[in-house]
Each structure stands twice: as structure tokens, then as C-alpha cells.
Motif scaffolding. Structure first.
Motif, PDB file in Angstrom:
ATOM      1  N   ILE A   4      -1.386   1.829 -11.845  1.00  0.00           N
ATOM      2  CA  ILE A   4      -1.542   0.895 -10.735  1.00  0.00           C
ATOM      3  C   ILE A   4      -2.076   1.619  -9.512  1.00  0.00           C
ATOM      4  CG2 ILE A   4      -0.382  -0.797  -9.277  1.00  0.00           C
ATOM      5  CD1 ILE A   4       1.821  -0.962 -11.376  1.00  0.00           C
ATOM      6  N   LEU A   5      -3.116   1.053  -8.906  1.00  0.00           N
ATOM      7  CA  LEU A   5      -3.647   1.606  -7.660  1.00  0.00           C
ATOM      8  C   LEU A   5      -3.246   0.687  -6.517  1.00  0.00           C
ATOM      9  CD1 LEU A   5      -7.077   3.224  -7.005  1.00  0.00           C
ATOM     10  CD2 LEU A   5      -6.210   1.497  -5.425  1.00  0.00           C
ATOM     11  N   ILE A   6      -2.623   1.275  -5.502  1.00  0.00           N
ATOM     12  CA  ILE A   6      -2.245   0.533  -4.304  1.00  0.00           C
ATOM     13  C   ILE A   6      -3.195   0.910  -3.172  1.00  0.00           C
ATOM     14  CG2 ILE A   6      -0.457   0.124  -2.569  1.00  0.00           C
ATOM     15  CD1 ILE A   6       1.626   0.901  -4.657  1.00  0.00           C
ATOM     16  N   LEU A   7      -3.797  -0.089  -2.539  1.00  0.00           N
ATOM     17  CA  LEU A   7      -4.658   0.147  -1.376  1.00  0.00           C
ATOM     18  C   LEU A   7      -4.076  -0.646  -0.212  1.00  0.00           C
ATOM     19  CD1 LEU A   7      -7.095   1.295   0.022  1.00  0.00           C
ATOM     20  CD2 LEU A   7      -8.498  -0.525  -0.984  1.00  0.00           C
ATOM     21  N   GLU A   8      -3.388   0.056   0.664  1.00  0.00           N
ATOM     22  CA  GLU A   8      -2.687  -0.556   1.803  1.00  0.00           C
ATOM     23  C   GLU A   8      -2.717   0.422   2.970  1.00  0.00           C
ATOM     24  OE1 GLU A   8      -1.034  -2.294   4.513  1.00  0.00           O
ATOM     25  OE2 GLU A   8      -0.735  -3.554   2.722  1.00  0.00           O
ATOM     26  N   ASP A   9      -3.256  -0.025   4.112  1.00  0.00           N
ATOM     27  CA  ASP A   9      -3.410   0.886   5.250  1.00  0.00           C
ATOM     28  C   ASP A   9      -2.095   1.133   5.995  1.00  0.00           C
ATOM     29  OD1 ASP A   9      -3.846  -0.973   8.133  1.00  0.00           O
ATOM     30  OD2 ASP A   9      -3.693  -1.938   6.185  1.00  0.00           O
ATOM     31  N   ASN A  10      -1.147   0.203   5.903  1.00  0.00           N
ATOM     32  CA  ASN A  10       0.119   0.355   6.607  1.00  0.00           C
ATOM     33  C   ASN A  10       1.059   1.261   5.806  1.00  0.00           C
ATOM     34  OD1 ASN A  10       3.094  -0.602   7.104  1.00  0.00           O
ATOM     35  ND2 ASN A  10       1.935  -1.234   8.914  1.00  0.00           N
ATOM     36  N   ILE A  30       1.668   5.273 -10.528  1.00  0.00           N
ATOM     37  CA  ILE A  30       1.227   4.708  -9.255  1.00  0.00           C
ATOM     38  C   ILE A  30       0.318   5.664  -8.503  1.00  0.00           C
ATOM     39  CG2 ILE A  30       2.019   3.637  -7.119  1.00  0.00           C
ATOM     40  CD1 ILE A  30       4.836   3.521  -8.624  1.00  0.00           C
ATOM     41  N   PHE A  31      -0.785   5.110  -7.970  1.00  0.00           N
ATOM     42  CA  PHE A  31      -1.718   5.880  -7.152  1.00  0.00           C
ATOM     43  C   PHE A  31      -1.890   5.159  -5.816  1.00  0.00           C
ATOM     44  CE2 PHE A  31      -2.877   6.430 -11.623  1.00  0.00           C
ATOM     45  CZ  PHE A  31      -2.826   7.813 -11.744  1.00  0.00           C
ATOM     46  N   PRO A  32      -1.186   5.608  -4.766  1.00  0.00           N
ATOM     47  CA  PRO A  32      -1.279   4.935  -3.467  1.00  0.00           C
ATOM     48  C   PRO A  32      -2.401   5.501  -2.590  1.00  0.00           C
ATOM     49  CG  PRO A  32       0.526   6.523  -3.450  1.00  0.00           C
ATOM     50  CD  PRO A  32      -0.108   6.618  -4.802  1.00  0.00           C
ATOM     51  N   PHE A  33      -3.124   4.602  -1.913  1.00  0.00           N
ATOM     52  CA  PHE A  33      -4.195   5.002  -1.004  1.00  0.00           C
ATOM     53  C   PHE A  33      -4.135   4.169   0.277  1.00  0.00           C
ATOM     54  CE2 PHE A  33      -5.769   6.309  -5.135  1.00  0.00           C
ATOM     55  CZ  PHE A  33      -6.377   7.538  -4.875  1.00  0.00           C
ATOM     56  N   SER A  34      -4.590   4.772   1.358  1.00  0.00           N
ATOM     57  CA  SER A  34      -4.652   4.064   2.630  1.00  0.00           C
ATOM     58  C   SER A  34      -6.085   3.769   3.053  1.00  0.00           C
ATOM     59  CB  SER A  34      -3.957   4.879   3.730  1.00  0.00           C
ATOM     60  OG  SER A  34      -4.594   6.143   3.900  1.00  0.00           O
ATOM     61  N   LYS A  35      -7.057   4.509   2.485  1.00  0.00           N
ATOM     62  CA  LYS A  35      -8.450   4.351   2.879  1.00  0.00           C
ATOM     63  C   LYS A  35      -9.282   3.809   1.714  1.00  0.00           C
ATOM     64  CE  LYS A  35      -8.354   8.054   6.333  1.00  0.00           C
ATOM     65  NZ  LYS A  35      -8.972   9.329   6.778  1.00  0.00           N
ATOM     66  N   LEU A  36     -10.129   2.853   2.048  1.00  0.00           N
ATOM     67  CA  LEU A  36     -10.959   2.200   1.039  1.00  0.00           C
ATOM     68  C   LEU A  36     -11.836   3.198   0.293  1.00  0.00           C
ATOM     69  CD1 LEU A  36     -12.933  -1.099   1.497  1.00  0.00           C
ATOM     70  CD2 LEU A  36     -14.075   0.901   0.555  1.00  0.00           C
ATOM     71  N   PHE A  42     -11.675   7.084  -6.411  1.00  0.00           N
ATOM     72  CA  PHE A  42     -10.701   7.347  -7.479  1.00  0.00           C
ATOM     73  C   PHE A  42     -10.824   6.302  -8.587  1.00  0.00           C
ATOM     74  CE2 PHE A  42      -6.571   7.181  -9.542  1.00  0.00           C
ATOM     75  CZ  PHE A  42      -6.243   8.525  -9.683  1.00  0.00           C
ATOM     76  N   ALA A  43     -10.945   5.039  -8.193  1.00  0.00           N
ATOM     77  CA  ALA A  43     -10.992   3.950  -9.171  1.00  0.00           C
ATOM     78  C   ALA A  43     -12.213   4.047 -10.082  1.00  0.00           C
ATOM     79  CB  ALA A  43     -10.989   2.601  -8.455  1.00  0.00           C
ATOM     80  N   LEU A  44     -13.312   4.544  -9.549  1.00  0.00           N
ATOM     81  CA  LEU A  44     -14.541   4.621 -10.333  1.00  0.00           C
ATOM     82  C   LEU A  44     -14.531   5.770 -11.331  1.00  0.00           C
ATOM     83  CD1 LEU A  44     -17.226   3.824  -7.603  1.00  0.00           C
ATOM     84  CD2 LEU A  44     -16.220   2.273  -9.291  1.00  0.00           C
ATOM     85  N   THR A  45     -13.564   6.660 -11.213  1.00  0.00           N
ATOM     86  CA  THR A  45     -13.511   7.823 -12.109  1.00  0.00           C
ATOM     87  C   THR A  45     -12.211   7.899 -12.905  1.00  0.00           C
ATOM     88  OG1 THR A  45     -12.701   9.173 -10.250  1.00  0.00           O
ATOM     89  CG2 THR A  45     -15.065   9.198 -10.679  1.00  0.00           C
ATOM     90  N   HIS A  46     -11.377   6.875 -12.804  1.00  0.00           N
ATOM     91  CA  HIS A  46     -10.113   6.868 -13.538  1.00  0.00           C
ATOM     92  C   HIS A  46      -9.871   5.481 -14.139  1.00  0.00           C
ATOM     93  CE1 HIS A  46      -9.624  10.355 -10.904  1.00  0.00           C
ATOM     94  NE2 HIS A  46      -8.688  10.780 -11.728  1.00  0.00           N
ATOM     95  N   ARG A  47      -9.024   5.438 -15.142  1.00  0.00           N
ATOM     96  CA  ARG A  47      -8.656   4.155 -15.739  1.00  0.00           C
ATOM     97  C   ARG A  47      -7.522   3.537 -14.936  1.00  0.00           C
ATOM     98  NH1 ARG A  47      -4.586   2.601 -18.869  1.00  0.00           N
ATOM     99  NH2 ARG A  47      -3.920   4.730 -19.322  1.00  0.00           N
ATOM    100  N   ILE A  48      -7.785   2.380 -14.345  1.00  0.00           N
ATOM    101  CA  ILE A  48      -6.776   1.648 -13.586  1.00  0.00           C
ATOM    102  C   ILE A  48      -6.560   0.302 -14.266  1.00  0.00           C
ATOM    103  CG2 ILE A  48      -6.147   0.658 -11.354  1.00  0.00           C
ATOM    104  CD1 ILE A  48      -6.335   3.701 -11.337  1.00  0.00           C
ATOM    105  N   ASP A  49      -5.295  -0.037 -14.524  1.00  0.00           N
ATOM    106  CA  ASP A  49      -4.985  -1.287 -15.210  1.00  0.00           C
ATOM    107  C   ASP A  49      -4.905  -2.477 -14.263  1.00  0.00           C
ATOM    108  OD1 ASP A  49      -4.537  -0.429 -18.069  1.00  0.00           O
ATOM    109  OD2 ASP A  49      -3.174   0.928 -17.031  1.00  0.00           O
ATOM    110  N   PHE A  50      -4.370  -2.254 -13.067  1.00  0.00           N
ATOM    111  CA  PHE A  50      -4.442  -3.306 -12.058  1.00  0.00           C
ATOM    112  C   PHE A  50      -4.226  -2.759 -10.660  1.00  0.00           C
ATOM    113  CE2 PHE A  50       0.001  -3.434 -13.339  1.00  0.00           C
ATOM    114  CZ  PHE A  50       0.707  -3.737 -12.179  1.00  0.00           C
ATOM    115  N   PHE A  51      -4.668  -3.570  -9.699  1.00  0.00           N
ATOM    116  CA  PHE A  51      -4.729  -3.149  -8.304  1.00  0.00           C
ATOM    117  C   PHE A  51      -3.840  -4.025  -7.423  1.00  0.00           C
ATOM    118  CE2 PHE A  51      -8.644  -1.945 -10.325  1.00  0.00           C
ATOM    119  CZ  PHE A  51      -9.016  -0.742  -9.746  1.00  0.00           C
ATOM    120  N   LEU A  52      -3.186  -3.387  -6.457  1.00  0.00           N
ATOM    121  CA  LEU A  52      -2.509  -4.082  -5.368  1.00  0.00           C
ATOM    122  C   LEU A  52      -3.317  -3.767  -4.118  1.00  0.00           C
ATOM    123  CD1 LEU A  52       1.241  -3.274  -6.139  1.00  0.00           C
ATOM    124  CD2 LEU A  52       0.217  -5.548  -6.109  1.00  0.00           C
TER     125      LEU A  52
END
Length: 239
Positions: A4-10, A30-36, A42-52
Motif C-alpha cells: 500500500i502506498l500512502i500519499l498524504e502531505d499532513n 506500507i510505503f508512506p509519502f508526503s510529496k507527489l 516510487f510507484a512507477l518502479t515498484h509493484r503497488i496493490d492499492f493507493f491511499l
């Protein structure tokens, strides 16, 4: 294990989501990120099953919907274009539009409801596990359309002149600008060996190996596949 990739700036919201997901059970990575930009790379080079994904990633900018833009780019990606998306939003009334416009799986409203997050994530994980018995597939994108190919049907793949050729025995699928490394990074269960640089063969289709003339013969393929001398011993050891 679901990734799961989390993209949340807060920071507070992102950390809370991480803790909620970690508390479910050890079935998620879990892979958390704050910056788009970081999340997209990361998403373009790894297998991600779903995104938050948070809809507003740059709150200081007027009319910011960068989270939607991020998902738009994800949908264009062959590797993760079919992954589920769950939006994080504080914009009341926008949710239904998002479900139809960007084809997201669901949405989570702020402030974060822990039980709702657990329910959505568990539903996606369990649905994926129920589908685990289905054939492994890899998705290719051509002319804006994604279409699946059963990995078990792929005899071998060759990357040459910036084009990947996928041989299934019945057809040869040509994918421009699709490196072999990217292909192998998306394959989960089927075992592929590389007898020659830029080439990968499905070990389950190997009929015989001519070590003298350095050829590999595959079931369902008339022409032999060349084998490099430096990798001959490795192939012999693996078989």
C-alpha cells in the motif's frame, strides 16, 4: 502480501493511517509519502496493490487537486494502472464525482475514521486473496488501452531496439519502450531465467538445452533461443 502506498502531505494524518494499517494484521506492506514527485517515482518502479491518496497535497495553492492528477498518472502506468485507489478527502459532496470520474475504489473522509479505514483495507485485501487462485496476469498498455496477458502462457521475452517482444506460442506481442527489467519486476510467481542479456525464458516451457551449440528449445516455439556462454553454467545449474 499487499503493498500500500500512502500519499498524504499532513504528517499527523499520514502517521495515523500508517498506525491503523499496521494494526490490521501482517498482510500489508506500507510505503508512506508526503510529496507527489517522490510517490510517483516510487510507484512507477515498484509493484503497488492499492493507493491511499489525499486529494489536496498542496493546500497553499488555490484550487489544488494534485492528488487527482497523481492518480491520473498512475492510471496511465502499465505496472500499477489496475491498482485500487482510495481517496482521502475533506471536500464534502465531491466523493460521488470522484468515484465516477477517476474510478476510485472508495473514499475516506477527514477526520479519519479508524473503523472505516480498517473496513476498506480489509475488504480489498480479502478480495485479493479470494482472487489468488486466478491466473497471474501482466497488463500491457497500447494506444491508451490496458489489456491482460496470462503470465503462464508466456514462453519467452526479448528486449531489443527499445521494444519488448512477448512470445506466447500463439502470438508475439510487441511493446515499445517496455524494458525487460520492468517486465520481470511485475512477474510474481512464474520463474524466468535469463540465458542471454535482454532475454528471459519461462523455465516451465524448457524442452531441452543444447549446451554444445548453446540453444534452448521451448515447447510451443519452433525457433530455438540463443544462450550466452557466460550464463550457460548458471542455466544448467538452475535447471
Amino acid at each position: 502480501m499487499k503493498q500500500i502506498l500512502i500519499l498524504e502531505d499532513n504528517d499527523l494524518t499520514r502517521n495515523k493511517l500508517v498506525k491503523i494499517l499496521e494494526s490490521i494484521e501482517p498482510r500489508v506492506h506500507i510505503f508512506p509519502f508526503s510529496k507527489l514527485e517522490d510517490a510517483l517515482g516510487f510507484a512507477l518502479t515498484h509493484r503497488i496493490d492499492f493507493f491511499l491518496v489525499d486529494i489536496i497535497l498542496r493546500p497553499k495553492e488555490r484550487n489544488d487537486f494534485s492528488g487527482i492528477q497523481f492518480v491520473g498518472k498512475i492510471k496511465e502506468c502499465t505496472a500499477c494502472g489496475t491498482a485500487e485507489v482510495v481517496f482521502i478527502t475533506a471536500l464534502a459532496g465531491l466523493e460521488v464525482e470522484l468515484l465516477h470520474r477517476v474510478h476510485c475504489y472508495d473514499y475516506i473522509e477527514k477526520p479519519i475514521d479508524e473503523m472505516r479505514v480498517k473496513w476498506i483495507v480489509t475488504e480489498i485485501v480479502e478480495r485479493g486473496e479470494r482472487a489468488a487462485g486466478l491466473p497471474e496476469r501482466i497488463y500491457f498498455r497500447s494506444d491508451g488501452i490496458s489489456y491482460p496477458v496470462d503470465v503462464a502462457q508466456i514462453r519467452y521475452a526479448v528486449y531489443q531496439n527499445r521494444e519488448l517482444s512477448i512470445h506466447t506460442g500463439e502470438e508475439c506481442i510487441k511493446m515499445p519502450n517496455f524494458p525487460l527489467k520492468r517486465f520481470l519486476g511485475q512477474v510474481r510467481d512464474t520463474v524466468f531465467l535469463s540465458p542471454l542479456k535482454g532475454t528471459a525464458v519461462n523455465i516451465s516451457y524448457i524442452k531441452s538445452v543444447d549446451y554444445v551449440n548453446q540453444f534452448i528449445y521451448l515447447r510451443g516455439i519452433k525457433e530455438p533461443v540463443c544462450m550466452g556462454s557466460m550464463l550457460k553454467k548458471r542455466l544448467e545449474r538452475n535447471i
